[in-house]
Each structure stands twice: as C-alpha cells, then as structure tokens.
Design a protein around this motif. Structure first.
Motif, PDB file in Angstrom:
ATOM      1  N   TYR A 117       0.819  -1.209   0.000  1.00 47.49           N
ATOM      2  CA  TYR A 117       0.000   0.000   0.000  1.00 47.49           C
ATOM      3  C   TYR A 117       0.859   1.268   0.000  1.00 47.49           C
ATOM      4  O   TYR A 117       0.551   2.238  -0.687  1.00 47.49           O
ATOM      5  CB  TYR A 117      -0.871   0.054   1.266  1.00 47.49           C
ATOM      6  N   VAL A 120       2.324   2.638  -3.474  1.00 47.97           N
ATOM      7  CA  VAL A 120       1.446   2.944  -4.605  1.00 47.97           C
ATOM      8  C   VAL A 120       1.407   4.468  -4.771  1.00 47.97           C
ATOM      9  O   VAL A 120       1.298   5.201  -3.782  1.00 47.97           O
ATOM     10  CB  VAL A 120       0.023   2.397  -4.371  1.00 47.97           C
ATOM     11  N   THR A 317      -8.237   1.978  -0.633  1.00 47.71           N
ATOM     12  CA  THR A 317      -7.662   0.754  -1.220  1.00 47.71           C
ATOM     13  C   THR A 317      -8.608   0.033  -2.168  1.00 47.71           C
ATOM     14  O   THR A 317      -8.164  -0.613  -3.117  1.00 47.71           O
ATOM     15  CB  THR A 317      -7.241  -0.238  -0.122  1.00 47.71           C
ATOM     16  N   TYR A 320      -8.359   0.149  -6.054  1.00 44.70           N
ATOM     17  CA  TYR A 320      -7.190  -0.572  -6.560  1.00 44.70           C
ATOM     18  C   TYR A 320      -7.421  -2.082  -6.493  1.00 44.70           C
ATOM     19  O   TYR A 320      -7.042  -2.821  -7.410  1.00 44.70           O
ATOM     20  CB  TYR A 320      -5.946  -0.196  -5.749  1.00 44.70           C
ATOM     21  N   GLN A 323      -9.497  -3.124  -9.397  1.00 45.28           N
ATOM     22  CA  GLN A 323      -8.718  -3.236 -10.633  1.00 45.28           C
ATOM     23  C   GLN A 323      -7.957  -4.556 -10.685  1.00 45.28           C
ATOM     24  O   GLN A 323      -7.913  -5.225 -11.733  1.00 45.28           O
ATOM     25  CB  GLN A 323      -7.707  -2.079 -10.728  1.00 45.28           C
ATOM     26  N   CYS A 333      -1.309  -3.740 -13.156  1.00 45.22           N
ATOM     27  CA  CYS A 333      -0.077  -2.965 -12.993  1.00 45.22           C
ATOM     28  C   CYS A 333       0.425  -2.432 -14.332  1.00 45.22           C
ATOM     29  O   CYS A 333       1.029  -1.356 -14.392  1.00 45.22           O
ATOM     30  CB  CYS A 333       0.999  -3.817 -12.321  1.00 45.22           C
ATOM     31  N   ASN A 336      -1.819   0.610 -14.955  1.00 42.34           N
ATOM     32  CA  ASN A 336      -1.777   1.659 -13.935  1.00 42.34           C
ATOM     33  C   ASN A 336      -0.350   1.762 -13.400  1.00 42.34           C
ATOM     34  O   ASN A 336       0.064   0.977 -12.548  1.00 42.34           O
ATOM     35  CB  ASN A 336      -2.765   1.343 -12.815  1.00 42.34           C
ATOM     36  N   LEU A 339       0.008   2.002  -9.603  1.00 40.72           N
ATOM     37  CA  LEU A 339      -0.183   0.737  -8.905  1.00 40.72           C
ATOM     38  C   LEU A 339       1.062  -0.124  -9.034  1.00 40.72           C
ATOM     39  O   LEU A 339       1.483  -0.793  -8.075  1.00 40.72           O
ATOM     40  CB  LEU A 339      -1.405   0.007  -9.479  1.00 40.72           C
TER      41      LEU A 339
END
Length: 361
Positions: A117, A120, A317, A320, A323, A333, A336, A339
């Motif tokens: 976390y 990011v 969170t 994300y 996704q 990833c 993004n 991310l």
C-alpha cells in the motif's frame, strides 16, 4: 478471482481490510470472497454482515490463505503467517519492508507477489493508500502525546494548551508531510506552541500560509533541532522517505539535551523511526523511557481507532483492489503505472529499489 481477507493478528490490530460493502461489490462482479470468522468484529462488522454481502466465512487463518489467490490485509504478515503464503499468491497490504529484514527475506523465500500500500503512487506523486492512515496517525500522535505528558502517565505534567496566565506546551513536529500537517493542526487547535520542521522550502512556504498563527515553520537541520531540545515538551517524528528507512534526525546523544518527562511520539517507527532511540511498541505496552524521555512508538497507531481507520483505509484501497480483481495483478499494474510502483517483491526478487538499498541487496 478468489480473494481472502484474514483476521489481523498483530497486537491490538482491530482494523479489517475489506468491509461488507466491498465484499458485496466484488461478489456482484463474479468474484469469490473468503473472510475469516471474526475478521471484522473489531471494526464493528460481524460475520453475518459479510454473509449477507455474499462472502464465505472460513474458521481459520490457514483456511483463508490456503483457498485464496489474493490476500488482502491491513498490516504486514507476522512470523506465524510467513509459511502460510504460497508461491504466486498475491498479497496486498502495508509491508514497510525497509524496516524488517526478516519479513523481506520471508517474502522473497515464499516467491509470492507483494504489492505494498505504502508505495502505490497517484499521478501527482502522492501516496494515496498511505495518506488516510497518515492522517489518522498524525492526529493520534497529538492525542497520545498530550495524554503521556500528564504526570500519572510519566510525563512532565503539562497541559498541552496551557490556561490563561500559564504558557502552553511546546511541540516540535519533524516533517511537513501528511502526518506532520495533521499533527501540527491538532496541536495548534489545542492551543500549543508548535514548531514544524522540514527541508523543503516550498512546502514550508505553503504550510506557513495555511496553518494557524501559533505554528512556526523552521528549516530542519541538526543545528535548528538542537536549539529546541532543551525547552520542548513533545516531539512528533513524522519523516517519510517512500519505501525506505527513515533517517535518524535525533540521535541518542541529542536526546540527553531534553528534559525528564518530555515525550516523543515517532510515527515513522514502522519505517525504522526518525529518532534513534525508538523501537516498535504495541498498544498493550506502548511506552518506554530512555534518558528520562518517555517514548511512544506504537507501529500501528490507527489500529486503536478501527472504525474510523477501516473506513478511511478501505475507501482508498478498494478501487485498486477492484482493478486487481477484474484484470489480474499483471494487467492491472501494466495499465496503472502508480499501482505498479506498489510492487516490492515479485516471485523471489526485490523490485523496489529503496527496499534493496535498505539491505544492500
């Protein structure tokens, strides 16, 4: 995707990584969600709330890890969880690898995919999954600092805001980021005399404009820090170098200049701490004294206010996680870039440079 949410087992950690609302959204999109029994109780969510949202309740942490492709947590795995994490399993949580070589080595050995976390990034370079807990921790740092300044708690016996005719406490905040600005606002709101230090002059100019008149901004240097130590009542360590170990701005030798009963609260302790004498403590045993100075160094401060913290964290969170669930971690990833910067350890290799640098790997 099969997503598992185990119960947090770190000392007095009452947050949960998925709310029933998040489970409902995932299940509606065709994903399977396993939640360990009792995982949400500390945050006010019983097992029935998860069942109503379509999650499957599993009795043990071992069951959750064994059945799930993706594990979503709040805090880093502790030693008893290391062997539960499998090769190619995706783990999405706060890791703070740079502060723990054993954790780093265990995740390398597991050959899992670890997305942290705290690293990011948003398009503007901010850290969107660290911000909500930094906001909580910054505010809590002043609450706890004020509490431990009381004489029965071992402090010097000073009221943070003073009273008419009696000067308020002096608070020094090291770092002008999210934690620092929240700590300064809280301390100023209680009437303390606040000094906020940072090395970024643009940041200091901004903070000088937006913070109350009882907050003074000062360029952070060893010389300027030393000048404040003999008269400070409370120091808040709020230094962050994303993904890397925090630098020691106050050494053991410098600590001797502080008065007995003064207090330090090192919010940076989960990244190694910015005060040399700090070491991680727990909510069950939160403080210790070095050279007469009381240290509060709880590594999961927001866990003490789980209702607020869980909602603040999962608001950030969940988009994300969605996704990742919809696309798989590799495609998510790829699409993004922010991310992708959360990837720290992938299939036995460190892929985040500050973590590698922390251990010379």
């Amino acid at each position: 995707m099969i997503i598992g949410c185990p119960k947090e087992i770190k000392n007095n950690e009452n947050r949960v990584a998925l709310t029933p609302g998040g489970c409902l959204e995932l299940v509606r999109r065709g994903h399977t969600v396993y939640v360990q029994t009792g995982a949400g109780v500390g945050s006010g969510y019983d097992d029935d709330a998860y069942v109503e949202s379509g999650a499957v309740i599993l009795p043990t942490i071992e069951d959750v890890y064994a059945k799930s492709e993706t594990i979503v947590k709040v805090k880093e795995p502790i030693a008893s969880e290391y062997d539960l994490i499998r090769e190619d399993q995706f783990v999405f949580t706060y890791f703070h690898f740079a502060s723990s070589k054993p954790l780093t080595e265990a995740m390398i050995k597991s050959k899992s995919i670890c997305l942290a976390y705290e690293t990011v990034e948003a398009p503007n370079g901010s850290l969107p999954l660290l911000v909500p807990m930094s906001e909580v921790a910054g505010r809590m740092a002043i609450q706890q600092g004020a509490n431990y300044l009381e004489k029965p708690k071992g402090g010097i016996g000073i009221l943070l805001g003073g009273v008419p005719g009696v000067k308020p406490a002096k608070v020094v905040v090291l770092g002008g980021g999210v934690v620092g600005i929240q700590a300064a606002k809280m301390a100023a709101g209680l009437g303390a005399q606040v000094i906020l230090m940072d090395i970024n002059l643009d940041r200091l100019r901004y903070l000088a404009d937006v913070l109350p008149a009882n907050v003074r901004t000062v360029y952070s240097s060893e010389y300027n820090i030393r000048k404040e130590l003999s008269t400070v009542d409370l120091i808040v360590g709020a230094v962050l170098i994303p993904g890397a170990k925090a630098p020691h701005l106050i050494t053991r030798e410098m600590l001797s200049e502080m008065r007995d009963g003064s207090v330090v609260v090192d919010v940076a302790v989960d990244q190694g701490g910015c005060i040399e004498t700090c070491k991680p403590t727990t909510h069950a045993d939160p403080t210790f004294v070095v050279d007469g100075v009381l240290h509060y160094c709880v590594a999961n401060m927001p866990g003490a206010v789980p209702y607020t913290s869980t909602l603040a964290l999962t608001n950030a969170t969940f988009p994300y996680l969605l996704q990742i669930a919809e696309k798989g971690w590799e495609k998510a990833c790829e699409d993004n870039a922010g991310l992708k910067k959360g990837l720290n350890v992938v299939r036995g290799e460190i892929v985040y440079q500050p973590v590698a640098d922390a251990f010379g790997m």
